[in-house]
Write a protein that holds these residues in place. Structure first.
Motif, PDB file in Angstrom:
ATOM      1  N   ALA A  19      37.925   9.079  14.177  1.00 57.48           N
ATOM      2  CA  ALA A  19      38.339  10.136  15.108  1.00 57.48           C
ATOM      3  C   ALA A  19      37.159  11.020  15.511  1.00 57.48           C
ATOM      4  O   ALA A  19      37.032  11.388  16.681  1.00 57.48           O
ATOM      5  CB  ALA A  19      39.439  10.987  14.478  1.00 57.48           C
ATOM      6  N   GLY A  20      36.300  11.356  14.564  1.00 57.29           N
ATOM      7  CA  GLY A  20      35.199  12.269  14.847  1.00 57.29           C
ATOM      8  C   GLY A  20      33.970  11.620  15.442  1.00 57.29           C
ATOM      9  O   GLY A  20      33.368  12.141  16.378  1.00 57.29           O
ATOM     10  N   TRP A  21      33.586  10.480  14.885  1.00 62.15           N
ATOM     11  CA  TRP A  21      32.320   9.870  15.292  1.00 62.15           C
ATOM     12  C   TRP A  21      32.499   8.572  16.076  1.00 62.15           C
ATOM     13  O   TRP A  21      31.542   8.030  16.602  1.00 62.15           O
ATOM     14  CB  TRP A  21      31.422   9.643  14.068  1.00 62.15           C
ATOM     15  CG  TRP A  21      30.870  10.932  13.563  1.00 62.15           C
ATOM     16  CD1 TRP A  21      29.654  11.476  13.879  1.00 62.15           C
ATOM     17  CD2 TRP A  21      31.510  11.882  12.710  1.00 62.15           C
ATOM     18  NE1 TRP A  21      29.512  12.704  13.277  1.00 62.15           N
ATOM     19  CE2 TRP A  21      30.639  12.973  12.549  1.00 62.15           C
ATOM     20  CE3 TRP A  21      32.739  11.928  12.054  1.00 62.15           C
ATOM     21  CZ2 TRP A  21      30.949  14.084  11.777  1.00 62.15           C
ATOM     22  CZ3 TRP A  21      33.060  13.030  11.289  1.00 62.15           C
ATOM     23  CH2 TRP A  21      32.166  14.095  11.151  1.00 62.15           C
ATOM     24  N   GLY A  22      33.716   8.069  16.114  1.00 61.98           N
ATOM     25  CA  GLY A  22      33.994   6.876  16.904  1.00 61.98           C
ATOM     26  C   GLY A  22      33.511   5.586  16.297  1.00 61.98           C
ATOM     27  O   GLY A  22      33.341   4.598  17.006  1.00 61.98           O
ATOM     28  N   TRP A  23      33.281   5.581  14.979  1.00 64.97           N
ATOM     29  CA  TRP A  23      32.873   4.333  14.345  1.00 64.97           C
ATOM     30  C   TRP A  23      33.736   4.008  13.146  1.00 64.97           C
ATOM     31  O   TRP A  23      34.394   4.871  12.589  1.00 64.97           O
ATOM     32  CB  TRP A  23      31.396   4.286  14.000  1.00 64.97           C
ATOM     33  CG  TRP A  23      30.750   5.452  13.321  1.00 64.97           C
ATOM     34  CD1 TRP A  23      30.025   6.438  13.922  1.00 64.97           C
ATOM     35  CD2 TRP A  23      30.711   5.754  11.913  1.00 64.97           C
ATOM     36  NE1 TRP A  23      29.550   7.320  12.975  1.00 64.97           N
ATOM     37  CE2 TRP A  23      29.955   6.918  11.742  1.00 64.97           C
ATOM     38  CE3 TRP A  23      31.242   5.135  10.780  1.00 64.97           C
ATOM     39  CZ2 TRP A  23      29.714   7.494  10.505  1.00 64.97           C
ATOM     40  CZ3 TRP A  23      31.010   5.700   9.534  1.00 64.97           C
ATOM     41  CH2 TRP A  23      30.248   6.864   9.413  1.00 64.97           C
ATOM     42  N   ARG A  24      33.731   2.732  12.841  1.00 63.38           N
ATOM     43  CA  ARG A  24      34.540   2.214  11.738  1.00 63.38           C
ATOM     44  C   ARG A  24      33.709   2.205  10.454  1.00 63.38           C
ATOM     45  O   ARG A  24      32.570   1.750  10.444  1.00 63.38           O
ATOM     46  CB  ARG A  24      35.001   0.794  12.060  1.00 63.38           C
ATOM     47  CG  ARG A  24      35.947   0.208  11.028  1.00 63.38           C
ATOM     48  CD  ARG A  24      36.316  -1.239  11.353  1.00 63.38           C
ATOM     49  NE  ARG A  24      35.191  -2.121  11.051  1.00 63.38           N
ATOM     50  CZ  ARG A  24      34.490  -2.812  11.947  1.00 63.38           C
ATOM     51  NH1 ARG A  24      34.780  -2.725  13.227  1.00 63.38           N
ATOM     52  NH2 ARG A  24      33.493  -3.576  11.582  1.00 63.38           N
ATOM     53  N   ALA A  25      34.305   2.703   9.389  1.00 63.46           N
ATOM     54  CA  ALA A  25      33.657   2.664   8.073  1.00 63.46           C
ATOM     55  C   ALA A  25      34.007   1.343   7.402  1.00 63.46           C
ATOM     56  O   ALA A  25      35.182   1.043   7.202  1.00 63.46           O
ATOM     57  CB  ALA A  25      34.137   3.834   7.228  1.00 63.46           C
ATOM     58  N   ASP A  26      32.998   0.549   7.089  1.00 65.53           N
ATOM     59  CA  ASP A  26      33.236  -0.729   6.412  1.00 65.53           C
ATOM     60  C   ASP A  26      33.259  -0.586   4.901  1.00 65.53           C
ATOM     61  O   ASP A  26      33.925  -1.368   4.226  1.00 65.53           O
ATOM     62  CB  ASP A  26      32.169  -1.756   6.816  1.00 65.53           C
ATOM     63  CG  ASP A  26      32.442  -2.344   8.186  1.00 65.53           C
ATOM     64  OD1 ASP A  26      33.535  -2.088   8.749  1.00 65.53           O
ATOM     65  OD2 ASP A  26      31.567  -3.052   8.701  1.00 65.53           O
ATOM     66  N   ALA A  27      32.526   0.370   4.355  1.00 67.31           N
ATOM     67  CA  ALA A  27      32.488   0.573   2.898  1.00 67.31           C
ATOM     68  C   ALA A  27      32.354   2.061   2.615  1.00 67.31           C
ATOM     69  O   ALA A  27      31.507   2.733   3.203  1.00 67.31           O
ATOM     70  CB  ALA A  27      31.324  -0.200   2.286  1.00 67.31           C
ATOM     71  N   LEU A  28      33.200   2.559   1.717  1.00 74.21           N
ATOM     72  CA  LEU A  28      33.155   3.964   1.309  1.00 74.21           C
ATOM     73  C   LEU A  28      33.038   4.006  -0.208  1.00 74.21           C
ATOM     74  O   LEU A  28      33.815   3.343  -0.901  1.00 74.21           O
ATOM     75  CB  LEU A  28      34.428   4.701   1.709  1.00 74.21           C
ATOM     76  CG  LEU A  28      34.710   4.861   3.195  1.00 74.21           C
ATOM     77  CD1 LEU A  28      35.622   3.766   3.671  1.00 74.21           C
ATOM     78  CD2 LEU A  28      35.355   6.203   3.412  1.00 74.21           C
ATOM     79  N   THR A  29      32.083   4.770  -0.718  1.00 74.13           N
ATOM     80  CA  THR A  29      31.907   4.929  -2.157  1.00 74.13           C
ATOM     81  C   THR A  29      31.851   6.414  -2.481  1.00 74.13           C
ATOM     82  O   THR A  29      30.965   7.124  -1.987  1.00 74.13           O
ATOM     83  CB  THR A  29      30.605   4.248  -2.636  1.00 74.13           C
ATOM     84  OG1 THR A  29      30.622   2.871  -2.245  1.00 74.13           O
ATOM     85  CG2 THR A  29      30.469   4.348  -4.147  1.00 74.13           C
ATOM     86  N   TYR A  30      32.805   6.864  -3.288  1.00 77.78           N
ATOM     87  CA  TYR A  30      32.820   8.271  -3.670  1.00 77.78           C
ATOM     88  C   TYR A  30      31.650   8.546  -4.599  1.00 77.78           C
ATOM     89  O   TYR A  30      31.364   7.765  -5.511  1.00 77.78           O
ATOM     90  CB  TYR A  30      34.142   8.627  -4.359  1.00 77.78           C
ATOM     91  CG  TYR A  30      34.215  10.095  -4.712  1.00 77.78           C
ATOM     92  CD1 TYR A  30      34.338  11.045  -3.711  1.00 77.78           C
ATOM     93  CD2 TYR A  30      34.120  10.528  -6.027  1.00 77.78           C
ATOM     94  CE1 TYR A  30      34.377  12.396  -4.007  1.00 77.78           C
ATOM     95  CE2 TYR A  30      34.167  11.880  -6.334  1.00 77.78           C
ATOM     96  CZ  TYR A  30      34.294  12.807  -5.321  1.00 77.78           C
ATOM     97  OH  TYR A  30      34.323  14.138  -5.625  1.00 77.78           O
ATOM     98  N   ARG A  31      30.957   9.655  -4.375  1.00 78.92           N
ATOM     99  CA  ARG A  31      29.800  10.050  -5.178  1.00 78.92           C
ATOM    100  C   ARG A  31      30.070  11.405  -5.825  1.00 78.92           C
ATOM    101  O   ARG A  31      30.058  12.422  -5.142  1.00 78.92           O
ATOM    102  CB  ARG A  31      28.541  10.149  -4.314  1.00 78.92           C
ATOM    103  CG  ARG A  31      28.171   8.872  -3.602  1.00 78.92           C
ATOM    104  CD  ARG A  31      27.704   7.838  -4.581  1.00 78.92           C
ATOM    105  NE  ARG A  31      27.291   6.632  -3.878  1.00 78.92           N
ATOM    106  CZ  ARG A  31      27.075   5.492  -4.464  1.00 78.92           C
ATOM    107  NH1 ARG A  31      27.231   5.387  -5.772  1.00 78.92           N
ATOM    108  NH2 ARG A  31      26.708   4.448  -3.771  1.00 78.92           N
ATOM    109  N   PRO A  32      30.321  11.435  -7.113  1.00 75.40           N
ATOM    110  CA  PRO A  32      30.567  12.723  -7.786  1.00 75.40           C
ATOM    111  C   PRO A  32      29.255  13.467  -8.041  1.00 75.40           C
ATOM    112  O   PRO A  32      28.790  13.597  -9.168  1.00 75.40           O
ATOM    113  CB  PRO A  32      31.264  12.303  -9.079  1.00 75.40           C
ATOM    114  CG  PRO A  32      30.735  10.936  -9.356  1.00 75.40           C
ATOM    115  CD  PRO A  32      30.471  10.304  -8.011  1.00 75.40           C
ATOM    116  N   VAL A  33      28.641  13.914  -6.960  1.00 77.05           N
ATOM    117  CA  VAL A  33      27.349  14.603  -7.033  1.00 77.05           C
ATOM    118  C   VAL A  33      27.436  15.902  -6.241  1.00 77.05           C
ATOM    119  O   VAL A  33      28.339  16.105  -5.449  1.00 77.05           O
ATOM    120  CB  VAL A  33      26.196  13.745  -6.471  1.00 77.05           C
ATOM    121  CG1 VAL A  33      26.008  12.475  -7.284  1.00 77.05           C
ATOM    122  CG2 VAL A  33      26.433  13.404  -5.004  1.00 77.05           C
TER     123      VAL A  33
END
Length: 159
Positions: A19-33
């Motif tokens: 919705a915001g950037w108009g691109w599809r995320a293929d991989a998401l990795t949460y980073r507890p940092v």
């Protein structure tokens, strides 16, 4: 933040990136940092890697709209320092398709996207003596750019 944000899953974040950037995320990795926000590394459909931040606008005693306005002002300042003042050491957010520095996901969360920067994270505390001249040089350049962001950056009173 060690724990994931309440009521926000990877599918919600992926939809916000579209919705915001108009691109599809293929991989998401949460980073507890980090501190004060939630972070992911995301690979988009073109194979580019991004550092994605989700800010909870309700943790501050101020109303969420005021917190969002302050966040947007701070991120616009970073964009201006990088783009207009030419400060290559400022890591600024990637503007949304609408040119905004962040995307308001809902009443609670705002998303911002940054380029991934190669390197090793430093430590908080005193700078190593051999780094002090370079740090001072960066601070001089940053403060010399004040006129470029005077109309954007929030002024902090030293009370």
């Amino acid at each position: 933040m060690l724990d994931r944000p309440e009521g926000l899953d990877d599918a919600d974040l992926a939809a916000a990136l579209t919705a915001g950037w108009g691109w599809r995320a293929d991989a998401l990795t949460y980073r507890p940092v980090g501190f004060g926000a939630y972070h992911w590394t995301v690979t988009d459909h073109d194979g580019r890697c991004w550092f994605v931040t989700v800010d909870d606008l309700t943790v501050d005693p101020e109303p969420a709209d005021a917190v969002h306005a302050a966040l947007t002002r701070a991120l616009r300042t970073a964009v201006a320092l990088r783009r207009d003042a030419g400060l290559e050491f400022v890591v600024a957010p990637q503007p949304t398709a609408a040119g905004q520095p962040a995307h308001r996901l809902d009443a609670r969360y705002a998303v911002s996207v940054f380029p991934v920067v190669d390197g090793a994270a430093g430590r908080f505390g005193p700078h190593r003596p051999q780094d002090v001249p370079e740090v001072l040089e960066l601070l001089v350049r940053l403060h010399a750019a004040t006129p470029m962001v005077a109309g954007i950056a929030q002024r902090a009173e030293l009370e």
